[in-house]
Design an enzyme around this catalytic site. Structure first.
Site, PDB file in Angstrom:
ATOM      1  CG  LEU A   1      -1.845  -1.043   1.327  1.00 33.34           C
ATOM      2  CD1 LEU A   1      -2.548  -1.521   2.464  1.00 33.34           C
ATOM      3  CD2 LEU A   1      -3.271  -0.734   0.339  1.00 33.34           C
ATOM      4  N   PRO A   2       0.179   2.381  -0.531  1.00 33.39           N
ATOM      5  CG  PRO A   2      -1.103   4.018  -1.406  1.00 33.39           C
ATOM      6  CD  PRO A   2      -1.175   2.673  -0.777  1.00 33.39           C
TER       7      PRO A   2
ATOM      8  CE  LYS B   1      11.941   1.484  -0.673  1.00 34.52           C
ATOM      9  NZ  LYS B   1      12.687   1.405  -2.020  1.00 34.52           N
TER      10      LYS B   1
ATOM     11  CE  LYS C   1       6.131   6.238   1.003  1.00 41.19           C
ATOM     12  NZ  LYS C   1       5.628   4.774   0.812  1.00 41.19           N
TER      13      LYS C   1
HETATM   14  P1  NAD Z   1       0.626   2.497  -6.404  1.00 37.46           P
HETATM   15  O1  NAD Z   1      -0.027   3.980  -5.977  1.00 37.46           O
HETATM   16  O2  NAD Z   1       0.719   2.082  -7.785  1.00 37.46           O
HETATM   17  O3  NAD Z   1      -0.155   1.394  -5.741  1.00 37.46           O
HETATM   18  C1  NAD Z   1      -0.889   1.353  -4.414  1.00 37.46           C
HETATM   19  C2  NAD Z   1      -2.150   0.735  -4.425  1.00 37.46           C
HETATM   20  O4  NAD Z   1      -2.833   0.772  -3.412  1.00 37.46           O
HETATM   21  C3  NAD Z   1      -3.375   1.387  -5.590  1.00 37.46           C
HETATM   22  O5  NAD Z   1      -3.572   0.472  -6.591  1.00 37.46           O
HETATM   23  C4  NAD Z   1      -4.319   1.937  -4.816  1.00 37.46           C
HETATM   24  O6  NAD Z   1      -5.636   1.990  -5.096  1.00 37.46           O
HETATM   25  C5  NAD Z   1      -4.228   0.804  -3.723  1.00 37.46           C
HETATM   26  N1  NAD Z   1      -4.785   1.320  -2.350  1.00 37.46           N
HETATM   27  C6  NAD Z   1      -4.717   2.549  -1.683  1.00 37.46           C
HETATM   28  N2  NAD Z   1      -5.568   2.409  -0.420  1.00 37.46           N
HETATM   29  C7  NAD Z   1      -6.176   1.203  -0.486  1.00 37.46           C
HETATM   30  C8  NAD Z   1      -6.936   0.559   0.478  1.00 37.46           C
HETATM   31  N3  NAD Z   1      -7.416   1.100   1.628  1.00 37.46           N
HETATM   32  N4  NAD Z   1      -7.240  -0.660   0.244  1.00 37.46           N
HETATM   33  C9  NAD Z   1      -6.797  -1.337  -0.906  1.00 37.46           C
HETATM   34  N5  NAD Z   1      -5.876  -0.827  -1.823  1.00 37.46           N
HETATM   35  C10 NAD Z   1      -5.623   0.450  -1.754  1.00 37.46           C
HETATM   36  O7  NAD Z   1       1.838   2.350  -5.488  1.00 37.46           O
HETATM   37  P2  NAD Z   1       3.124   1.391  -5.813  1.00 37.46           P
HETATM   38  O8  NAD Z   1       4.018   1.931  -6.869  1.00 37.46           O
HETATM   39  O9  NAD Z   1       2.710   0.034  -6.141  1.00 37.46           O
HETATM   40  O10 NAD Z   1       3.874   1.262  -4.197  1.00 37.46           O
HETATM   41  C11 NAD Z   1       3.502   0.714  -3.479  1.00 37.46           C
HETATM   42  C12 NAD Z   1       4.402   0.624  -2.320  1.00 37.46           C
HETATM   43  O11 NAD Z   1       5.707   0.293  -2.648  1.00 37.46           O
HETATM   44  C13 NAD Z   1       4.514   2.235  -1.626  1.00 37.46           C
HETATM   45  O12 NAD Z   1       4.832   2.277  -0.403  1.00 37.46           O
HETATM   46  C14 NAD Z   1       5.733   2.606  -2.424  1.00 37.46           C
HETATM   47  O13 NAD Z   1       6.758   3.672  -1.753  1.00 37.46           O
HETATM   48  C15 NAD Z   1       6.744   1.337  -2.448  1.00 37.46           C
HETATM   49  N6  NAD Z   1       7.703   0.948  -3.515  1.00 37.46           N
HETATM   50  C16 NAD Z   1       7.237   1.481  -5.057  1.00 37.46           C
HETATM   51  C17 NAD Z   1       8.200   1.282  -5.828  1.00 37.46           C
HETATM   52  C18 NAD Z   1       7.880   1.442  -7.222  1.00 37.46           C
HETATM   53  O14 NAD Z   1       8.718   1.517  -8.065  1.00 37.46           O
HETATM   54  N7  NAD Z   1       6.794   1.797  -7.701  1.00 37.46           N
HETATM   55  C19 NAD Z   1       9.566   0.400  -5.494  1.00 37.46           C
HETATM   56  C20 NAD Z   1       9.620   0.231  -4.256  1.00 37.46           C
HETATM   57  C21 NAD Z   1       8.641   0.388  -3.337  1.00 37.46           C
END
Ligand code: NAD
Length: 316
Positions: A79-80, A183, A252
């Site tokens: 999740l975010p 991280k 963040k």
């Molecule tokens: P994203 O915004 O693409 O996906 C997050 C998902 O969570 C969205 O699809 C959203 O609809 C869903 N969501 C939000 N609130 C929700 C709830 N209450 N219930 C169910 N679903 C819910 O983000 P991402 O890029 O997939 O990143 C996810 C996590 O991984 C974050 O913490 C980010 O910092 C971390 N991360 C991302 C990357 C990257 O390259 N994208 C790399 C490493 C870590």
């Protein structure tokens, strides 16, 4: 004509049922890998499109996080941020979806101090928490080559590892919260590198250098980083800006790292400055901007071009 709908892989006997909450840029390829590895994956996301993607990959879309987690052997959260993780976990607890002994694996980039607090609250009702944030981006999620920083007790980490091994390289980091700490610190480095690399390349370009030549030199020299080896050549130079990691998510993480440093009394002066730069760019760019857009923003907004230097090295 052949049917374009992929056939769901058969669940492998003995493989656990995994609940997967958060099917965004990272959660979609990660959950798909678990389906392909033979797990029964019940996934939930607020977005209908995200749930459809899971169904396409052969997973089972759930109508809520509670629906996904009830009776699952393991609940993964991608999740975010911490606030959303906490609210989802509280909903699961209120609905009785986490049985005594249940294991929750938070793969989001969450706040380490909040993770510790959540772990204590969960332990009081017999639920175990492991933090397992990742690096390696969308490409690493698709290829199962993520670096997974895992905090938790040895037994809990070993149990989570059966699933995590399908997603990347597991690096045990210590007690609960330690994965989230390292991280965030990693991303503070990564963001600071990207900013200064983009400034350096812009200076070189204004001087008349070719950015590809500069990257080739940096990558054989001490200026090398993930920004010079990956982000600049793959997402910035081609002008695609499609790394799949949002600028606001990066900011963040930087704030989490600086907050951690403040909490333990460690210096974070350069980090705070970098946060200020990134925050200015985040305010100016659209909310969904990819984090690699900062390079473009720097080129457009950095000090006004005063023209190339004369042969004597003086500005015209
Ligand atoms: P994203 O915004 O693409 O996906 C997050 C998902 O969570 C969205 O699809 C959203 O609809 C869903 N969501 C939000 N609130 C929700 C709830 N209450 N219930 C169910 N679903 C819910 O983000 P991402 O890029 O997939 O990143 C996810 C996590 O991984 C974050 O913490 C980010 O910092 C971390 N991360 C991302 C990357 C990257 O390259 N994208 C790399 C490493 C870590």
């Amino acid at each position: 004509m052949s049917d374009p709908t992929p056939t769901a892989p058969e669940p492998v006997e003995g493989r656990a049922t995994v609940a997967f909450v958060g099917l965004g840029n990272m959660g979609t390829p990660m959950s798909s890998r678990l389906v392909a590895a033979g797990y029964t994956v019940r996934g939930f996301d607020l977005s209908d499109e995200a749930r459809d993607r899971l169904a396409q990959a052969g997973g089972i879309p759930a109508s809520s996080a509670t629906d996904a987690a009830t009776g699952a052997d393991l609940t993964v959260l991608m999740l975010p941020n911490s606030a959303i993780v906490t609210s989802v976990v509280d909903d699961l607890l209120a609905a009785g979806a986490l049985a005594d002994g249940a294991l929750v694996v938070d793969m989001s980039s969450s706040e380490p101090l909040e993770t510790r607090a959540l772990s204590k609250r969960l332990a009081a009702v017999g639920v175990r928490l492991v933090d397992a944030p990742v690096s390696g981006g969308v490409k690493g999620a698709q290829g199962g080559t993520l670096t997974i920083m895992v905090g938790g007790s040895d037994d809990d980490v070993a149990e989570a590892r059966a699933v995590l091994d399908h997603l990347g390289r597991v690096v045990p980091t210590g007690a609960v919260g330690s994965g989230h700490a390292v991280k965030a610190l990693n991303n503070l480095l990564s963001a600071t590198h990207l900013w200064v690399t983009s400034e350096a390349i812009e200076a070189g370009v204004r001087f008349g250098l070719d950015p590809e030549v500069m990257l080739s030199v940096f990558n054989g020299s001490s200026g090398r980083s993930g920004s010079t080896e990956n982000k600049w050549p793959n997402f910035i130079l081609p002008g695609t800006f499609d790394s799949g990691f949002g600028l606001r998510l990066m900011l963040k993480d930087m704030r989490i790292a600086a907050g951690l440093a403040r909490a333990v009394g460690a210096p974070t002066e350069l980090g705070e400055d970098a946060i200020g730069f990134w925050a200015t760019a985040a305010d100016a760019l659209e909310p969904a901007a990819d984090h690699t857009r900062v390079a473009e923003w720097i080129a457009q907004h950095a000090a006004v071009d005063s023209g190339p230097p004369s042969e004597e090295g003086e500005r015209r």
